[in-house]
Design a protein around this motif. Structure first.
Motif, short mmCIF file in Angstrom:
data_model
loop_
_atom_site.label_atom_id
_atom_site.label_comp_id
_atom_site.label_asym_id
_atom_site.label_seq_id
_atom_site.Cartn_x
_atom_site.Cartn_y
_atom_site.Cartn_z
N UNK A 261 0.89 -1.17 0.00
CA UNK A 261 0.00 0.00 0.00
C UNK A 261 0.91 1.21 0.00
N UNK A 262 0.86 1.96 -1.09
CA UNK A 262 1.79 3.08 -1.29
C UNK A 262 1.04 4.39 -1.30
N UNK B 244 -0.39 -4.10 -5.59
CA UNK B 244 -0.25 -2.76 -5.04
C UNK B 244 -1.57 -2.00 -5.08
N UNK B 245 -1.85 -1.29 -4.00
CA UNK B 245 -2.92 -0.30 -3.97
C UNK B 245 -2.30 1.04 -3.66
N UNK B 246 -2.54 2.01 -4.51
CA UNK B 246 -2.03 3.37 -4.32
C UNK B 246 -3.14 4.24 -3.73
N UNK C 158 -1.07 -6.78 -10.15
CA UNK C 158 -2.32 -6.18 -9.71
C UNK C 158 -2.04 -4.77 -9.20
N UNK C 159 -2.83 -3.81 -9.66
CA UNK C 159 -2.62 -2.42 -9.27
C UNK C 159 -3.95 -1.69 -9.28
N UNK C 160 -4.18 -0.93 -8.21
CA UNK C 160 -5.40 -0.12 -8.13
C UNK C 160 -5.06 1.21 -7.48
N UNK D 50 -8.53 -0.64 5.08
CA UNK D 50 -9.24 -1.41 4.06
C UNK D 50 -8.31 -1.82 2.93
N UNK D 51 -7.43 -0.91 2.51
CA UNK D 51 -6.50 -1.24 1.43
C UNK D 51 -5.59 -2.39 1.85
#
Length: 295
Positions: free
Chosen positions: A122-123, A238-240, A264-266, A287-288
């Protein structure tokens, strides 16, 4: 609970939550913040059985350099190496990482160069690897204006200003970077003591000089800086999280970082949130993390 991990360079102070046998999650703060940013995230993760580690970065809180001779580097590779060293000291082969600002940079570098060590990322604000070889290129005037503090730190006056007025200056940055956050003054008082570390000023100044090529880095970390200069893609899930009201860099309408992620990226843009993402939006941060951990 505060514990300490002895690494080759630092004795890293970290806050610990959850069971020893839980899947590890490491939460990384930025400048000028502290582990207090994760006060509502870490206990919630621990309650679900995760082993949560929240370190004080070099130059913050009780974390200390082991030798007076060590360069008080704030370069991006030093932050990433500290993360790797902490994982090694704690016997963690693989972890889920969450970070923003300096901490996000460390997490992104480790995810890019050592993907086998990262279960998920999580970035804060996407792809955080600095492109130092091209840092001499000016940005648009509005962006340059928002980076005034970095240019201030390039000068002797800025060094002395930070040394004499570190709490006032950092509080000003909190106010500028999180303009719509109602709790910034209340929460700042809980974090400010972390800046009393004897190495805080030297690490901060080096960080903002090195990223523009105005200070040499640690020779032992040159290999990592060279690898980062190639701007490698990040392959781990990754989730940004991006703050729509971020006073340093407001979230753009177009995701300019998407091509830097191959797995996977969102991207999630958070309305009413500034730069201090984890502290301003703890539920969205939690949540992320849980979304990644459940994959």
């Amino acid at each position: 609970m505060i514990k300490f991990a002895l690494t080759p360079t630092l004795t890293i102070a970290y806050e610990y939550h959850g069971p020893d046998n839980g899947a590890p999650v490491i939460l990384l703060h930025g400048f000028p913040y502290s582990p207090r940013a994760f006060d509502e995230v870490a206990p919630a993760l621990a309650a679900q059985g995760y082993r949560v580690i929240v370190p004080y970065l070099r130059g913050y809180g009780p974390t200390r350099f082991n030798s007076a001779q060590t360069l008080r580097s704030g370069q991006q590779a030093a932050m990433a190496q500290d993360l790797l060293d902490l994982m090694g000291a704690l016997g963690i082969e693989q972890a889920t990482l969450c970070g923003y600002d300096w901490g996000g940079r460390a997490a992104c570098i480790v995810a890019a160069l050592f993907p086998e060590r990262v279960r998920g990322l999580v970035s804060g604000d996407g792809y955080n690897l600095q492109d130092i070889p091209n840092s001499f290129q000016p940005s648009d005037p509005e962006t340059e204006h928002r980076l005034w503090y970095q240019y201030y730190f390039h000068t002797p006056r800025g060094v002395e200003g930070l040394r004499q007025n570190r709490r006032e200056l950092c509080q000003l940055l909190w106010r500028l970077w999180s303009p719509t956050w109602a709790r910034k003054d209340e929460r700042y008082s809980l974090t400010a003591a972390a800046f009393d570390n004897p190495d805080f000023v030297d690490v901060v100044i080096h960080s903002y000089r090195h990223r523009f090529g105005y200070a040499s880095g640690d020779p032992a970390l040159e290999w990592m800086e060279e690898a980062v200069a190639k701007q490698p893609v990040i392959s781990v899930p990754t989730i940004s999280l991006c703050g729509a009201d971020d006073g340093v860099g407001p979230a753009s309408l177009v995701d300019e970082d998407a091509e830097q992620f191959s797995g996977f990226y969102e991207r999630r843009v958070l309305a009413g949130v500034g730069h201090n993402i984890a502290e301003e939006a703890p539920q969205e941060t939690l949540k992320a993390l849980l979304d990644l951990l459940s994959r």
